[in-house]
Scaffold this active site. Sequence first.
Site, mmCIF file in Angstrom:
data_model
loop_
_atom_site.group_PDB
_atom_site.id
_atom_site.type_symbol
_atom_site.label_atom_id
_atom_site.label_comp_id
_atom_site.label_asym_id
_atom_site.label_seq_id
_atom_site.Cartn_x
_atom_site.Cartn_y
_atom_site.Cartn_z
ATOM 1 N N SER A 79 6.564 -4.857 0.080
ATOM 2 C CA SER A 79 6.270 -3.536 -0.451
ATOM 3 C C SER A 79 6.389 -2.510 0.671
ATOM 4 O O SER A 79 7.448 -2.379 1.268
ATOM 5 C CB SER A 79 4.896 -3.540 -1.132
ATOM 6 O OG SER A 79 4.712 -2.385 -1.916
ATOM 7 N N ALA A 80 5.337 -1.780 0.974
ATOM 8 C CA ALA A 80 5.410 -0.786 2.049
ATOM 9 C C ALA A 80 5.818 -1.428 3.375
ATOM 10 O O ALA A 80 6.533 -0.826 4.180
ATOM 11 C CB ALA A 80 4.069 -0.075 2.205
ATOM 12 N N GLU A 86 11.340 -7.017 -8.136
ATOM 13 C CA GLU A 86 10.230 -7.945 -7.909
ATOM 14 C C GLU A 86 10.751 -9.371 -7.812
ATOM 15 O O GLU A 86 11.697 -9.752 -8.499
ATOM 16 C CB GLU A 86 9.231 -7.859 -9.063
ATOM 17 C CG GLU A 86 8.571 -6.509 -9.223
ATOM 18 C CD GLU A 86 7.779 -6.052 -8.016
ATOM 19 O OE1 GLU A 86 7.177 -6.893 -7.308
ATOM 20 O OE2 GLU A 86 7.748 -4.839 -7.764
ATOM 21 N N GLY A 121 0.857 -1.173 0.000
ATOM 22 C CA GLY A 121 0.000 0.000 0.000
ATOM 23 C C GLY A 121 0.892 1.221 0.000
ATOM 24 O O GLY A 121 2.078 1.142 -0.316
ATOM 25 N N HIS A 179 10.403 -2.977 -5.173
ATOM 26 C CA HIS A 179 9.944 -2.797 -6.555
ATOM 27 C C HIS A 179 11.016 -2.112 -7.402
ATOM 28 O O HIS A 179 10.715 -1.348 -8.312
ATOM 29 C CB HIS A 179 8.648 -1.972 -6.629
ATOM 30 C CG HIS A 179 7.563 -2.448 -5.731
ATOM 31 N ND1 HIS A 179 6.927 -3.660 -5.911
ATOM 32 C CD2 HIS A 179 6.993 -1.888 -4.629
ATOM 33 C CE1 HIS A 179 6.005 -3.800 -4.964
ATOM 34 N NE2 HIS A 179 6.029 -2.749 -4.183
#
Length: 194
Positions: A77-78, A149, A45, A114
Amino acid sequence: NNDYEAYTTIVQEALMDLPYTIQTVQPANAKAIIAQADVIMVGGGNTFKLLHDIYDCQLLDIIRDKVNNGTPYIGWSAGSNIIGPGIGTTNDMPVIAPKSFNALGLLPFQINPHYTNVKPAGHHGETRDQRLEEFMQMNTGLPIVALPEGTALQLGGTKLKFIGEKGAVLFYWDENDLAAKREILPSEDLSFLL
């Protein structure tokens, strides 16, 4: 996005073959859920919103203390951005201002998830490498692990291992105190960063 239940459903479905119960942390139950958790998983997110909510729910110290006392932490991710000292290497837009950019500080370096340094045809803006190098100029001595990724870091005790079939990039300060970068190789031991 505040649809925590929908996000939880996606994670539960993705991990349904594992013998674990995944519970949602909502503002009203956040401290209780974290306190009783056997594992802390923090997904993706917007990193600014995530850190804002962690501060708003007064969870930063609770999460840090639990993890430092042995509770496993899984972040993507976050959720991986917040394990370093701060969130200055996120790719996200600052949609909301957290109380501070200071994050969990579980690792003594920054993460850029990412990661890609592809420059699309016709693009005249900065590349990701240029942005990360700019961060380094403002944060002397703080390395960055840039994870493409499908790659990850695994910490067990004092051993930090890079996991992935393709390489990542380490932005670091060389022996002359100059910003430098090099490839991180598949299965490389990165314990020296700890």
